[in-house]
Design a protein around this motif. Structure first.
Motif, PDB file in Angstrom:
ATOM      1  N   TYR A 135       3.865  25.634  -1.069  1.00  0.00           N
ATOM      2  CA  TYR A 135       4.843  24.613  -0.630  1.00  0.00           C
ATOM      3  C   TYR A 135       4.465  24.070   0.731  1.00  0.00           C
ATOM      4  CZ  TYR A 135       7.404  26.494  -4.537  1.00  0.00           C
ATOM      5  OH  TYR A 135       7.743  26.899  -5.788  1.00  0.00           O
ATOM      6  N   ALA A 136       4.052  24.995   1.591  1.00  0.00           N
ATOM      7  CA  ALA A 136       3.583  24.552   2.905  1.00  0.00           C
ATOM      8  C   ALA A 136       2.365  23.654   2.737  1.00  0.00           C
ATOM      9  CB  ALA A 136       3.256  25.755   3.777  1.00  0.00           C
ATOM     10  N   ALA A 137       1.519  23.995   1.780  1.00  0.00           N
ATOM     11  CA  ALA A 137       0.319  23.184   1.556  1.00  0.00           C
ATOM     12  C   ALA A 137       0.698  21.756   1.179  1.00  0.00           C
ATOM     13  CB  ALA A 137      -0.539  23.813   0.459  1.00  0.00           C
ATOM     14  N   LEU A 138       1.734  21.612   0.330  1.00  0.00           N
ATOM     15  CA  LEU A 138       2.182  20.275  -0.063  1.00  0.00           C
ATOM     16  C   LEU A 138       2.647  19.481   1.154  1.00  0.00           C
ATOM     17  CD1 LEU A 138       4.204  21.070  -3.330  1.00  0.00           C
ATOM     18  CD2 LEU A 138       1.889  20.169  -3.144  1.00  0.00           C
ATOM     19  N   LEU A 139       3.384  20.181   2.007  1.00  0.00           N
ATOM     20  CA  LEU A 139       3.929  19.540   3.200  1.00  0.00           C
ATOM     21  C   LEU A 139       2.813  19.115   4.151  1.00  0.00           C
ATOM     22  CD1 LEU A 139       6.907  19.130   3.973  1.00  0.00           C
ATOM     23  CD2 LEU A 139       6.672  21.092   5.515  1.00  0.00           C
ATOM     24  N   VAL A 140       1.897  20.050   4.380  1.00  0.00           N
ATOM     25  CA  VAL A 140       0.778  19.772   5.285  1.00  0.00           C
ATOM     26  C   VAL A 140      -0.042  18.598   4.762  1.00  0.00           C
ATOM     27  CG1 VAL A 140      -1.414  20.667   6.142  1.00  0.00           C
ATOM     28  CG2 VAL A 140       0.639  22.096   6.226  1.00  0.00           C
ATOM     29  N   ALA A 141      -0.223  18.549   3.451  1.00  0.00           N
ATOM     30  CA  ALA A 141      -0.992  17.454   2.859  1.00  0.00           C
ATOM     31  C   ALA A 141      -0.369  16.106   3.212  1.00  0.00           C
ATOM     32  CB  ALA A 141      -1.064  17.632   1.347  1.00  0.00           C
ATOM     33  N   ALA A 142       0.964  16.027   3.085  1.00  0.00           N
ATOM     34  CA  ALA A 142       1.652  14.767   3.375  1.00  0.00           C
ATOM     35  C   ALA A 142       1.465  14.375   4.832  1.00  0.00           C
ATOM     36  CB  ALA A 142       3.131  14.888   3.034  1.00  0.00           C
ATOM     37  N   ILE A 143       1.593  15.368   5.710  1.00  0.00           N
ATOM     38  CA  ILE A 143       1.446  15.070   7.137  1.00  0.00           C
ATOM     39  C   ILE A 143       0.027  14.595   7.435  1.00  0.00           C
ATOM     40  CG2 ILE A 143       1.440  16.123   9.440  1.00  0.00           C
ATOM     41  CD1 ILE A 143       3.746  17.942   8.381  1.00  0.00           C
ATOM     42  N   LEU A 144      -0.943  15.265   6.823  1.00  0.00           N
ATOM     43  CA  LEU A 144      -2.342  14.874   7.032  1.00  0.00           C
ATOM     44  C   LEU A 144      -2.588  13.425   6.596  1.00  0.00           C
ATOM     45  CD1 LEU A 144      -4.456  17.997   6.023  1.00  0.00           C
ATOM     46  CD2 LEU A 144      -4.217  16.922   8.271  1.00  0.00           C
ATOM     47  N   VAL A 145      -2.062  13.086   5.425  1.00  0.00           N
ATOM     48  CA  VAL A 145      -2.252  11.719   4.929  1.00  0.00           C
ATOM     49  C   VAL A 145      -1.712  10.722   5.945  1.00  0.00           C
ATOM     50  CG1 VAL A 145      -1.533  10.040   3.188  1.00  0.00           C
ATOM     51  CG2 VAL A 145      -2.296  12.307   2.484  1.00  0.00           C
ATOM     52  N   GLY A 146      -0.497  10.976   6.445  1.00  0.00           N
ATOM     53  CA  GLY A 146       0.100  10.084   7.441  1.00  0.00           C
ATOM     54  C   GLY A 146      -0.764   9.979   8.681  1.00  0.00           C
ATOM     55  N   LEU A 188       5.094  16.092  -3.263  1.00  0.00           N
ATOM     56  CA  LEU A 188       6.133  16.893  -3.912  1.00  0.00           C
ATOM     57  C   LEU A 188       6.218  16.601  -5.409  1.00  0.00           C
ATOM     58  CD1 LEU A 188       9.018  16.839  -1.285  1.00  0.00           C
ATOM     59  CD2 LEU A 188       7.454  18.706  -1.832  1.00  0.00           C
ATOM     60  N   THR A 189       5.848  15.382  -5.790  1.00  0.00           N
ATOM     61  CA  THR A 189       5.882  15.043  -7.210  1.00  0.00           C
ATOM     62  C   THR A 189       4.666  15.620  -7.939  1.00  0.00           C
ATOM     63  OG1 THR A 189       6.908  12.967  -6.533  1.00  0.00           O
ATOM     64  CG2 THR A 189       6.215  13.109  -8.818  1.00  0.00           C
ATOM     65  N   ALA A 190       3.569  15.782  -7.185  1.00  0.00           N
ATOM     66  CA  ALA A 190       2.295  16.183  -7.793  1.00  0.00           C
ATOM     67  C   ALA A 190       2.412  17.377  -8.748  1.00  0.00           C
ATOM     68  CB  ALA A 190       1.266  16.450  -6.699  1.00  0.00           C
ATOM     69  N   PRO A 191       3.109  18.462  -8.383  1.00  0.00           N
ATOM     70  CA  PRO A 191       3.154  19.608  -9.296  1.00  0.00           C
ATOM     71  C   PRO A 191       3.861  19.309 -10.622  1.00  0.00           C
ATOM     72  CG  PRO A 191       3.817  20.257  -7.086  1.00  0.00           C
ATOM     73  CD  PRO A 191       3.739  18.767  -7.096  1.00  0.00           C
ATOM     74  N   THR A 192       4.645  18.245 -10.668  1.00  0.00           N
ATOM     75  CA  THR A 192       5.405  17.963 -11.888  1.00  0.00           C
ATOM     76  C   THR A 192       4.693  17.002 -12.815  1.00  0.00           C
ATOM     77  OG1 THR A 192       6.574  16.051 -11.017  1.00  0.00           O
ATOM     78  CG2 THR A 192       7.488  18.204 -10.491  1.00  0.00           C
ATOM     79  N   ALA A 227       0.817  -1.213   0.000  1.00  0.00           N
ATOM     80  CA  ALA A 227       0.000   0.000   0.000  1.00  0.00           C
ATOM     81  C   ALA A 227       0.854   1.268   0.000  1.00  0.00           C
ATOM     82  CB  ALA A 227      -0.935   0.001   1.209  1.00  0.00           C
ATOM     83  N   HIS A 228       2.153   1.110   0.082  1.00  0.00           N
ATOM     84  CA  HIS A 228       3.047   2.261   0.061  1.00  0.00           C
ATOM     85  C   HIS A 228       2.791   3.114  -1.183  1.00  0.00           C
ATOM     86  CE1 HIS A 228       6.494   4.078   2.034  1.00  0.00           C
ATOM     87  NE2 HIS A 228       7.040   4.314   0.862  1.00  0.00           N
ATOM     88  N   GLY A 229       2.584   2.453  -2.305  1.00  0.00           N
ATOM     89  CA  GLY A 229       2.316   3.180  -3.547  1.00  0.00           C
ATOM     90  C   GLY A 229       1.014   3.976  -3.474  1.00  0.00           C
ATOM     91  N   SER A 230       0.018   3.419  -2.780  1.00  0.00           N
ATOM     92  CA  SER A 230      -1.248   4.128  -2.651  1.00  0.00           C
ATOM     93  C   SER A 230      -1.103   5.335  -1.739  1.00  0.00           C
ATOM     94  CB  SER A 230      -2.318   3.205  -2.078  1.00  0.00           C
ATOM     95  OG  SER A 230      -2.301   1.997  -2.758  1.00  0.00           O
ATOM     96  N   LEU A 231      -0.249   5.199  -0.719  1.00  0.00           N
ATOM     97  CA  LEU A 231      -0.016   6.338   0.162  1.00  0.00           C
ATOM     98  C   LEU A 231       0.680   7.456  -0.609  1.00  0.00           C
ATOM     99  CD1 LEU A 231       1.095   4.314   3.304  1.00  0.00           C
ATOM    100  CD2 LEU A 231      -0.999   5.637   3.058  1.00  0.00           C
ATOM    101  N   TYR A 232       1.568   7.038  -1.511  1.00  0.00           N
ATOM    102  CA  TYR A 232       2.212   7.997  -2.401  1.00  0.00           C
ATOM    103  C   TYR A 232       1.138   8.709  -3.233  1.00  0.00           C
ATOM    104  CZ  TYR A 232       4.743   9.436  -6.668  1.00  0.00           C
ATOM    105  OH  TYR A 232       5.246  10.134  -7.730  1.00  0.00           O
ATOM    106  N   ALA A 233       0.233   7.935  -3.805  1.00  0.00           N
ATOM    107  CA  ALA A 233      -0.825   8.515  -4.634  1.00  0.00           C
ATOM    108  C   ALA A 233      -1.724   9.424  -3.805  1.00  0.00           C
ATOM    109  CB  ALA A 233      -1.642   7.406  -5.283  1.00  0.00           C
ATOM    110  N   LEU A 234      -2.061   8.966  -2.591  1.00  0.00           N
ATOM    111  CA  LEU A 234      -2.884   9.802  -1.705  1.00  0.00           C
ATOM    112  C   LEU A 234      -2.205  11.133  -1.443  1.00  0.00           C
ATOM    113  CD1 LEU A 234      -4.338   7.494   1.090  1.00  0.00           C
ATOM    114  CD2 LEU A 234      -5.611   9.005  -0.432  1.00  0.00           C
ATOM    115  N   GLY A 235      -0.878  11.051  -1.211  1.00  0.00           N
ATOM    116  CA  GLY A 235      -0.109  12.272  -0.980  1.00  0.00           C
ATOM    117  C   GLY A 235      -0.194  13.194  -2.182  1.00  0.00           C
ATOM    118  N   ALA A 236      -0.089  12.608  -3.359  1.00  0.00           N
ATOM    119  CA  ALA A 236      -0.139  13.415  -4.580  1.00  0.00           C
ATOM    120  C   ALA A 236      -1.500  14.099  -4.719  1.00  0.00           C
ATOM    121  CB  ALA A 236       0.147  12.532  -5.789  1.00  0.00           C
ATOM    122  N   TYR A 237      -2.566  13.335  -4.490  1.00  0.00           N
ATOM    123  CA  TYR A 237      -3.902  13.923  -4.596  1.00  0.00           C
ATOM    124  C   TYR A 237      -4.125  14.992  -3.535  1.00  0.00           C
ATOM    125  CZ  TYR A 237      -5.914  11.026  -8.245  1.00  0.00           C
ATOM    126  OH  TYR A 237      -6.211  10.464  -9.444  1.00  0.00           O
TER     127      TYR A 237
END
Lengths: 216, 312, 263, 298
Positions: D68-79, D214-218, D38-48
């Motif tokens: 940038y802060a929003a990207l960071l906060v998103a990752a923390i929220l997912v975790g 972090l990958t999402a914007p690219t 599920a690591h890949g799905s967590l990655y995808a969740l982070g991207a979304y």
């Protein structure tokens, strides 16, 4: 201090201990003697909660331990020294000794550490070395020091003299004997009485999974 | 000794499926057919799992078998059903014989990962080979059965009955194999390799044998799938395909050679209906089904039929 | 110890084994004659199991060699050693845990029947052989129970029976009675020795129980710190002062020799 | 010359990305012995989550740097959301089962999350490129790279140094080392292993999500982006030796460089070069580059 009543322990479906009853009085040194495979290690592991008992009770200070997880038992002040030492090889000796203090959030670990170093000065001498760089006997000393860190009430020492050169074994016996003044309660296992006899207050014999008291 | 009832199930099953073939609605016949192809691959996984190994790269042999069959039609115009399936089976078995020397040394997660790497290599190769249709793959058609030309409308029933017959045959074959000395040794490998070596047996050789058998069955399943569906693509070697095989294997349980066919039928049915009625949550349905099985039926679906013991 | 050659059935010559800084075997020289029953005693870590592991090819000596019937077997792996007729049992029974006792035994019987030169058996004959072994070891009653769920004594017996099913020339038993209740210990040994009596199989067994050693061994090797410190008949070795001090321990309790030592 | 430079720079950028997605996986495996599909799905969740949050931020006219802060906060929220549900709610129930069964459990979680993402975000691609272009670009020789791509390099270096520091120099880290080495003994020393597991899974999930956000914007964020990530992360971690931090770093570097070289010199083999490397490493070192030796059985 510690009271074991009619304990049955099986590993898988294999019964190892049958109807074990034993008591360690406050401030008393109690021996558990029996040969290899008699069930000494199994009993200590059951007291620590690593193994689940099928039947019977373990009380510590009149508190039942059955439903308590392993780490909570340790935090009651029970120190466990496993036979095969089980130090963390790539941590320093001092870190190894301090882990119980960190894990339980002990108020003043430095003071307790100094006290332990005073009891076993050797450990302080190699405190900066990695655990894997020590000889087996030295590791036993460190394992004892580590057990003392959490074992403020009761120590469970599994074959502390096993596989140790005679000189070091005598030194270990001396250190353990010195714990009397600390008011600690101790349960020591040994395959014979060659090292612990002088310090013991009471004795049990374990043979093929059954325990009986024996006068000293 | 308990009576062996499994063999008594296979024969009526064969007759029933053959007779039902023309009567079943098209979709149901297709579903049974596809399930049997998957089931054959998973039957191979069952053999491997008896030795305690789980491959996350069985797609390699599934895909090889399919492409062997497809290539026969595509390049050589040899679109003969038994020939295609035979070639698919043999090619996979042969490749596994070679790779087996290597993989027999591996256990647990490393076995799973190395097999996965090999299947991903095949996937990458196929995607880059435009002669084989790259990502899209190519269509496979069937024109004859053992040299006898087939009429357009009979192709479907011929592939169906071939699949049914072959599946039942390998089911019986594997069943007998697992009951043989060699099959029992496979189970012994899973239980205690050390003891087997101390009985004078080469564990590596045993694993190698079972690895080749599993691969040959995967190749057979792949080839049968190619003639059934009429299309193949590199996705067959992608890790998610292999993941599905492991999924079906765990879902089925390893208690009987019938289990993989039960498991794959349940899997295909759940997938088809979930896909039909809720295209956006069919994976979720499968995931939840799997979790429920792992939590409440640790021995797989088959354990519902065989509560008392796990005899083959 | 005498350094004769050629006349021993099994022989260790100058065998050493080091694990890093730890010496598990140091200059082991010993010859075992055919048909003898040898007890190996010594405290934990004295080198007994290491010795068995080296003989059976599980461990390779750091130096020295091991000979069987005059042939150097030092570099063979367990499978090859077993095929020469050296079989072993294990301190912790090594069974096929998900199989029944009967299925467990069927594996070595089946392997034996497929040896080159062995007489092929039908399925029925194999089952009959298995049944006979079960009968001989008193395992018939639990033959169809899954081996992981059997009591320890039974598992121990099954483990030994499996080692013996290979009809070995030499049988190595690693603590055959450990983990077994006091009532069972002689029972197990009687069954094993009884079954071996006809073939007069050579036996080496590791044992902590001196009563067992005294009763069954014709010769005793005492290990201490990787060395053999005494070798001879049980009476001599078990009364040897060094052995009493280092191996048995003067304060042993619960063993036959502890007599009145808790004074 | 220029091409070699490009290979190296691309290699470093790609390695950084691989390390960020691999390090959480190896952390979870090292401590909990679970190969988390599920690591890949967590990655995808982070991207979304990252593109949603950053998109929301930007579309509401807040200062763009805050994205940038929003990207960071998103990752923390997912975790913070995923970990209690997955670890406490599910994995806890299956500890002690076969490693392969555990893989299947996380595979099921992967299937469930894949669809959950579709339910929450729909199937249309999401594209929030603003954070990517915001910082401008830098050039090396006549090659030009967006500065944003350094973000992953920075994060991977920080994650690597941070985890190394934590494991070697902090109390919590040393407790973790004790659990990794022998969880049973750690418990007898008073370590709450259950809590350690939970925190480890949370940290691993956050790292996966961070890689995604972090990958999402690219990229254009769409269903299925996690699928490829899983095998790549597996490859990196297996090459390094499961559960080894240094191994994951080396694995990421090897895979990154090989892929980069393949892209520039032999583009036909790009797709599977990684798996060839993985197979070769496993053939030469069956348990990866930094394998932990095993104990004797008898």
């Amino acid at each position: 201090m510690l009271k074991v009543e009619l304990l049955d322990v099986a590993i898988g479906r294999v019964g190892i201990l049958r109807g074990i009853s034993l008591e360690v009085g406050t401030g008393r040194f109690t021996g558990l003697v029996g040969r290899n495979g008699a069930g000494k290690t199994t009993l200590l592991r059951a007291i620590m909660g690593i193994l689940r008992a099928q039947k019977g009770q373990v009380h510590f200070d009149d508190k039942p331990l059955e439903s308590m997880p392993v780490h909570a038992r340790a935090r009651l002040g029970i120190g466990y020294m496993p036979e095969d030492r089980r130090l963390v090889p790539n941590l320093s000796v001092q870190d190894n000794v301090l882990i119980p203090a960190w894990a339980s959030g002990l108020q003043d670990p430095k003071r307790r550490l100094e006290k332990i170093y005073a009891m076993i000065p050797e450990v302080e001498q190699f405190s900066g070395r990695k655990a894997m760089q020590l000889s087996g006997g030295q590791q036993k000393l460190v394992a004892l020091a580590r057990a003392l860190m959490s074992g403020t009430q009761l120590l469970l020492l599994d074959e502390p003299f096993e596989g140790v050169a005679p000189v070091l074994a005598r030194r270990l016996a001396e250190v353990i004997g010195g714990l009397k003044q600390e008011g600690l309660s101790v349960l020591i296992t040994e395959s014979d009485l060659s090292h612990s006899e002088e310090v013991l207050d009471s004795l049990y014999v374990i043979d093929r999974g059954e325990v009986s008291p024996r006068p000293l | 000794m308990k009576r062996d009832t499994t063999l008594l199930i296979y024969l009526p099953l064969l007759v029933l499926l053959l007779a039902a073939g023309p009567l079943l609605p098209k979709w149901a016949g297709f579903l049974v057919n596809v399930s049997l192809c998957f089931g054959t691959v998973v039957l191979g996984m069952l053999i491997l799992m008896r030795t305690g190994l789980v491959s996350f790269g069985q797609g390699l042999y599934y895909c090889l078998g399919a492409y062997a069959a497809g290539t026969l039609d595509h390049f050589f115009k040899l679109s003969d059903v038994p020939l295609m399936i035979l070639c698919g089976t043999l090619l996979s078995g042969l490749v596994a014989f070679g790779l087996g020397f290597l993989l027999a040394r591996y256990r647990d997660i490393f076995f799973a990962m190395l097999s996965m790497a090999f299947s991903m290599i095949l996937n990458g190769l196929l995607v880059k080979t435009s002669e084989l249709g790259s990502t899209d793959g190519f269509n496979v058609s069937v024109h004859s059965f053992a040299g006898i030309a087939l009429a357009e409308q009979s192709v479907r029933y011929v592939t169906y009955s071939t699949t049914v017959t072959l599946t039942v045959l390998v089911g019986v074959g594997v069943h007998l194999y697992l009951r043989s000395h060699l099959g029992r040794m496979a189970e012994a490998v899973r239980d205690n390799e050390l003891r087997l070596e101390y009985m004078g047996t080469s564990v590596k050789r045993l694993i190698h044998i079972n690895y080749v058998l599993a691969a040959a069955l995967a190749g057979m399943g792949g080839a049968m799938m190619a003639v059934t569906v009429g299309h193949i693509d590199p996705e067959m070697a992608y890790w998610t395909t292999s993941g599905e095989f492991v999924f079906i294997a765990i879902l089925s349980g390893t208690g009987s050679t019938l289990a993989p066919f039960l498991g794959s039928t349940v899997f295909e049915t759940v997938r088809s209906f979930a896909y039909e009625y809720s295209p956006n949550t069919w994976q979720m349905t499968l995931g939840i089904t799997m979790l429920l099985v792992i939590l409440f039926l640790p021995g797989g679906l088959w354990s519902m039929f065989n509560r008392q013991s796990g005899t083959a | 110890m005498a350094q004769q050659t050629g006349e021993f059935f099994l022989e260790a010559r100058g065998v050493n084994k080091k694990f890093g800084a730890v010496t598990a075997a140091s200059d082991i020289n010993v010859g075992i004659t055919q048909h003898s029953v040898v007890g190996l005693i010594g405290s934990n870590g004295a080198g007994k199991t290491t010795f068995i592991n080296m003989v059976t090819g599980y461990l390779k000596p750091s130096s020295g060699s091991i000979l069987f019937q005059g042939r150097d077997i030092t570099s063979l792996i367990p499978r090859q050693v077993t095929n020469l007729g050296i079989c072993r049992s294990f301190q912790i029974p090594q069974l096929f845990g998900t199989m029944t006792a009967r299925q467990n035994l069927r594996i070595p019987v089946g392997i034996g029947a497929r040896h080159p030169g062995a007489q092929r058996m039908t399925d029925a004959q194999e089952m009959a052989t298995v049944a006979a072994v079960l009968e001989r070891f008193g395992l018939t009653g639990c033959a169809d129970q899954v081996s992981a769920q059997l009591p320890e004594g039974t598992r121990k017996l099954l483990d030994i029976a499996m080692a013996m099913a290979g009809n070995p020339e030499i049988l190595l038993l690693d603590e055959p009675t450990s983990g077994v209740s006091a009532e069972e210990k002689f029972l197990i040994m009687d069954m094993v020795m009884g079954a071996l009596a006809a073939s007069r199989t050579t036996v080496l067994f590791v044992e902590h129980d001196m009563e067992i050693v005294e009763r069954y061994a014709s010769r005793v090797l005492a290990f201490y710190d990787g060395r053999i410190i005494a070798d001879g008949n049980p009476q001599t070795v078990l009364t040897d002062p060094e052995v009493r001090r280092y191996v048995i321990g003067e304060h042993v309790l619960g063993q036959g020799h502890a007599g009145g030592s808790h004074a | 010359m220029n091409q070699l430079l490009a290979v190296i720079i691309d290699g470093i950028l790609y390695s950084s990305w691989l390390f960020v997605i691999g390090v959480g996986l190896t952390l979870i495996y090292g401590v909990m012995r679970i190969l988390n599909v599920a690591h890949g799905s967590l990655y995808a969740l982070g991207a979304y989550a990252g593109s949603s949050l950053a998109g929301y931020w930007i579309s509401h006219g807040y200062p763009p740097l805050g994205s940038y802060a929003a990207l960071l906060v998103a990752a923390i929220l997912v975790g913070l959301v995923a970990s209690p549900i997955i670890e406490r709610g599910l994995l806890r129930l299956v500890y002690g089962k076969d490693e392969v069964v555990l893989v299947l459990v996380t595979y099921s979680v992967f299937l469930i999350l894949e669809d959950l993402i579709k339910l929450m975000w729909g199937v249309d691609p999401i594209f929030v490129p603003e954070p990517y272009g915001l910082l401008g670009s830098f050039s090396v020789g006549d090659l030009s790279y967006p500065i944003y791509s350094l973000a992953l390099v920075l994060v991977s270096v920080l994650a690597g140094i941070g985890l190394t520091y934590i494991l070697n120099y902090t109390r919590q880290g040393k407790i973790l080392v004790a659990v990794i080495h022998d969880r049973e003994t750690a418990a007898t020393l008073g370590v709450n292993v259950r809590l350690v597991y939970f925190l480890t899974f949370t940290a691993g999930a956050m790292l996966a999500a961070l890689g995604g956000s972090l990958t999402a914007p690219t990229i254009s964020v769409q269903p299925g982006i996690g699928v490829e990530v899983i095998v790549l992360a597996f490859a990196v971690v297996v090459i390094g030796g499961l559960g080894s931090l240094g191994g994951a770093a080396l694995g990421a570097l090897i895979v990154g460089m090989v892929r980069s070289a393949a892209v520039h010199y032999v583009p036909q083999v790009e797709l599977f070069s990684i798996y060839v490397v993985m197979a070769l490493v496993l053939i030469i070192r069956p348990k990866g580059l930094f394998a932990v030796p095993e104990a004797r059985r008898i």
